[in-house]
Write a protein that holds these residues in place. Structure first.
Motif, PDB file in Angstrom:
ATOM      1  N   GLU A 199      -1.953  -7.765  20.317  1.00  0.00           N
ATOM      2  CA  GLU A 199      -0.861  -8.204  21.174  1.00  0.00           C
ATOM      3  C   GLU A 199       0.473  -7.813  20.536  1.00  0.00           C
ATOM      4  O   GLU A 199       0.546  -7.460  19.363  1.00  0.00           O
ATOM      5  N   SER A 220       4.093  -8.376  18.758  1.00  0.00           N
ATOM      6  CA  SER A 220       4.519  -9.335  17.750  1.00  0.00           C
ATOM      7  C   SER A 220       5.352 -10.431  18.407  1.00  0.00           C
ATOM      8  O   SER A 220       6.192 -10.165  19.262  1.00  0.00           O
ATOM      9  N   LEU A 221       5.116 -11.669  17.987  1.00  0.00           N
ATOM     10  CA  LEU A 221       5.793 -12.811  18.579  1.00  0.00           C
ATOM     11  C   LEU A 221       6.415 -13.689  17.511  1.00  0.00           C
ATOM     12  O   LEU A 221       5.822 -13.897  16.459  1.00  0.00           O
ATOM     13  N   GLY A 272       6.962 -16.776  15.417  1.00  0.00           N
ATOM     14  CA  GLY A 272       6.067 -17.894  15.213  1.00  0.00           C
ATOM     15  C   GLY A 272       6.544 -19.194  15.826  1.00  0.00           C
ATOM     16  O   GLY A 272       5.760 -19.964  16.364  1.00  0.00           O
ATOM     17  N   ASN A 296       7.994 -19.814  18.497  1.00  0.00           N
ATOM     18  CA  ASN A 296       7.772 -19.891  19.938  1.00  0.00           C
ATOM     19  C   ASN A 296       6.307 -19.724  20.321  1.00  0.00           C
ATOM     20  O   ASN A 296       5.959 -19.847  21.489  1.00  0.00           O
ATOM     21  N   PHE A 297       5.471 -19.447  19.365  1.00  0.00           N
ATOM     22  CA  PHE A 297       4.106 -19.042  19.684  1.00  0.00           C
ATOM     23  C   PHE A 297       3.091 -20.172  19.586  1.00  0.00           C
ATOM     24  O   PHE A 297       2.215 -20.296  20.430  1.00  0.00           O
ATOM     25  N   TYR A 298       3.168 -20.994  18.563  1.00  0.00           N
ATOM     26  CA  TYR A 298       2.097 -21.941  18.253  1.00  0.00           C
ATOM     27  C   TYR A 298       2.141 -23.154  19.171  1.00  0.00           C
ATOM     28  O   TYR A 298       2.814 -24.149  18.897  1.00  0.00           O
ATOM     29  N   ASP A 348      -3.780 -20.282  20.463  1.00  0.00           N
ATOM     30  CA  ASP A 348      -2.730 -19.573  19.730  1.00  0.00           C
ATOM     31  C   ASP A 348      -3.072 -19.462  18.257  1.00  0.00           C
ATOM     32  O   ASP A 348      -2.845 -18.422  17.622  1.00  0.00           O
ATOM     33  N   ALA A 390      -3.670 -16.308  15.769  1.00  0.00           N
ATOM     34  CA  ALA A 390      -2.901 -16.172  14.535  1.00  0.00           C
ATOM     35  C   ALA A 390      -3.813 -15.976  13.327  1.00  0.00           C
ATOM     36  O   ALA A 390      -3.536 -15.151  12.443  1.00  0.00           O
TER      37      ALA A 390
END
Length: 504
Positions: A32, A34-35, A37, A39-41, A46, A50
């Motif tokens: 995917e 890059s996001l 962190g 905003n991601f978890y 998720d 990770a």
């Protein structure tokens, strides 16, 4: 790729995530974007992404730097000199102990390890903020702890004391570390991480999740650390636990490494590759083939080997290390190849990972990190360090490994001199020799030489042979001393993070 310090200075820590669907195998994933962190978890899914992404640093490192900094620093392997392509001299300098602080391989190795550490730190810092089952949370936490410990163990053994980064960086103000931690401080953190990981990780996974870190992997790595510190009694405790976890030797040595036999009963931990996916495949077959072998070794008619090949070439001393009749020799290396014109070319190559290609440039071989055979030999060594026992368990374990290799048993007082082991030092030598041939080309030899105190002596003899038999060896090659047992800190890190440099 940018180094870890630059990640922090930018103020944005991005995690490259490899995503797995709930019904897909561990590595059967599509990367995917890059996001950030923060905003991601949001969910268990998720974190699954990770954690899968955290393994990618190991995969990246396994393709080159893992064996470059392990096997090629030792007397097991060297390089094939290629006069037509001088684009990879830095790898040659690594072999020759001429590597400088500005060398790209140094920066790459440092970066890969710290990128992996950063990913683990993100997971560990955020996992308590998301609701999920206790078992799943334990697994994800254990995997992150194991992987962080694995990276720090790589770093401390190669560079000595390194910065200890244990939490995510939140702002540019966090850019600088507190400097290089003492070696013992790094070891203490690794022990803490692995001890905790062993209590959280499962003993094994379903077939779809095979290849993730397990309790056995954490315990075996912990034992390896204790043995590096010469704490043999402490090492024996986790090793005995590994013995109870259901591992067993694969009956036929060459079968251990077959792609169809990945994560087998002997596998404690191995770097995972998936030949069917371009970004997830390995390419050892190409790199370890002599550069002048064309397609006769790779079987890839479209391949023109050049600077990408001729690496990790077995030394003559490695070839000679095998006893007559040792089944591991043919499974591990070839002493040469027959070219397209039918002429035999006397350039050896590693064939332990030579199982054909999946598609052009892609192979499906994993890279073993810890096998149960390694565990048994570690137990035998620890027992011997507690006292030589003629005919005791240490002999049983050593000979279990030798028996599979088709070799006669080592026994105290045997009339055959090469089989006689009569005292503690002789058993140390026997174990070191057995580890060399059993674990050849699996990245153990350099660390075994360091741990045994034989690195300077052995590598000096290796250097003399290389200088006498190889063209174009630069002046000053193989002048190994105690200082050069540690690599120089990458100069970029010295400059950006104000780190002290290792003496050379």
């Amino acid at each position: 790729m940018r180094n870890y310090t630059k990640y922090i200075i930018t103020g944005v820590l991005l995690i490259s995530l490899s995503v797995s669907g709930c019904k897909k195998a561990f590595l059967d994933q599509t990367p995917e974007a890059s996001l950030p962190g923060v905003n991601f978890y949001k969910s268990e899914a998720d974190f699954k992404q990770a954690v899968s992404g955290a393994y990618s640093s190991i995969s990246d490192m396994g393709r080159v730097n893992y064996w470059l900094f392990g096997e090629m620093r030792s007397d097991n392997t060297t390089y094939q000199y290629n006069p037509a392509d001088r684009g990879s001299e830095q790898r040659e300098f690594m072999d020759q102990f001429l590597i400088g602080a500005t060398a790209e391989p140094l920066q790459g190795y440092w970066q890969q390890n710290y990128t992996g550490i950063a990913r683990c730190n993100e997971i560990l810092a955020r996992i308590d903020g998301v609701t999920m089952s206790a078992d799943v949370k334990n697994q994800f936490t254990g995997e992150a702890l194991f992987l962080r410990a694995f990276h720090y163990f790589n770093l401390v053994r190669q560079f000595g004391g390194v910065p200890l980064r244990l939490v995510p960086s939140q702002s540019p103000a966090d850019a600088r570390s507190k400097g290089r931690a003492a070696i013992e401080e790094v070891y203490t953190q690794i022990v803490t991480d692995l001890t905790a990981a062993a209590t959280k990780l499962p003993v094994k996974y379903t077939s779809l999740e095979a290849g993730r870190a397990t309790q056995g992997a954490a315990l075996a790595l912990l034992a390896k650390l204790y043995m590096t510190q010469k704490k043999f009694s402490e090492a024996l405790v986790p090793l005995r636990k590994v013995q109870q976890l259901g591992y067993s030797l694969v009956p036929v040595y060459k079968d251990i490494f077959l792609p169809a036999n990945k994560n087998n009963s002997e596998s404690v931990f191995e770097i995972q590759y998936l030949g069917s996916q371009p970004g997830l495949s390995s390419d050892f077959l190409y790199q370890f083939a002599p550069w002048n072998s064309g397609s006769v070794i790779t079987g890839d008619p479209a391949t023109s080997l050049n600077g990408s090949s001729g690496w990790n070439i077995p030394t003559q001393d490695m070839i000679d290390a095998y006893e007559t009749g040792d089944l591991r020799k043919d499974a591990s290396l070839a002493v040469g190849f027959t070219d397209a014109g039918g002429k035999f070319v006397n350039i050896p190559y590693v064939k332990k990972y030579n199982h054909g290609i999946i598609d052009r440039g892609r192979t499906n071989d994993n890279f073993p990190v810890i096998r149960y055979a390694d565990v048994l030999l570690m137990i035998a060594e620890c027992l011997n360090e507690q006292g030589f026992a003629a005919g005791g368990e240490q002999f049983t374990l050593l000979n279990q490994i030798r028996s599979r290799a088709g070799l006669p048993a080592k026994t105290p007082g045997n009339a055959v001199a090469t089989l006689s082991v009569d005292n503690q030092q002789a058993f140390r030598d026997a174990i070191l020799q057995e580890r060399r041939v059993e674990l050849a080309f699996e990245n153990h030899r350099w660390y075994d030489l360091i741990r045994s105190g034989k690195a300077v002596e052995v590598m000096a003899a290796h250097g003399k042979y290389e200088i006498a038999h190889k063209p174009n060896i630069p002046s000053g090659s193989y002048l190994l001393n105690a200082n050069k047992l540690l690599l120089p800190i990458p100069q970029r890190e010295v400059n950006l993070d104000n780190l002290t440099q290792n003496p050379q």
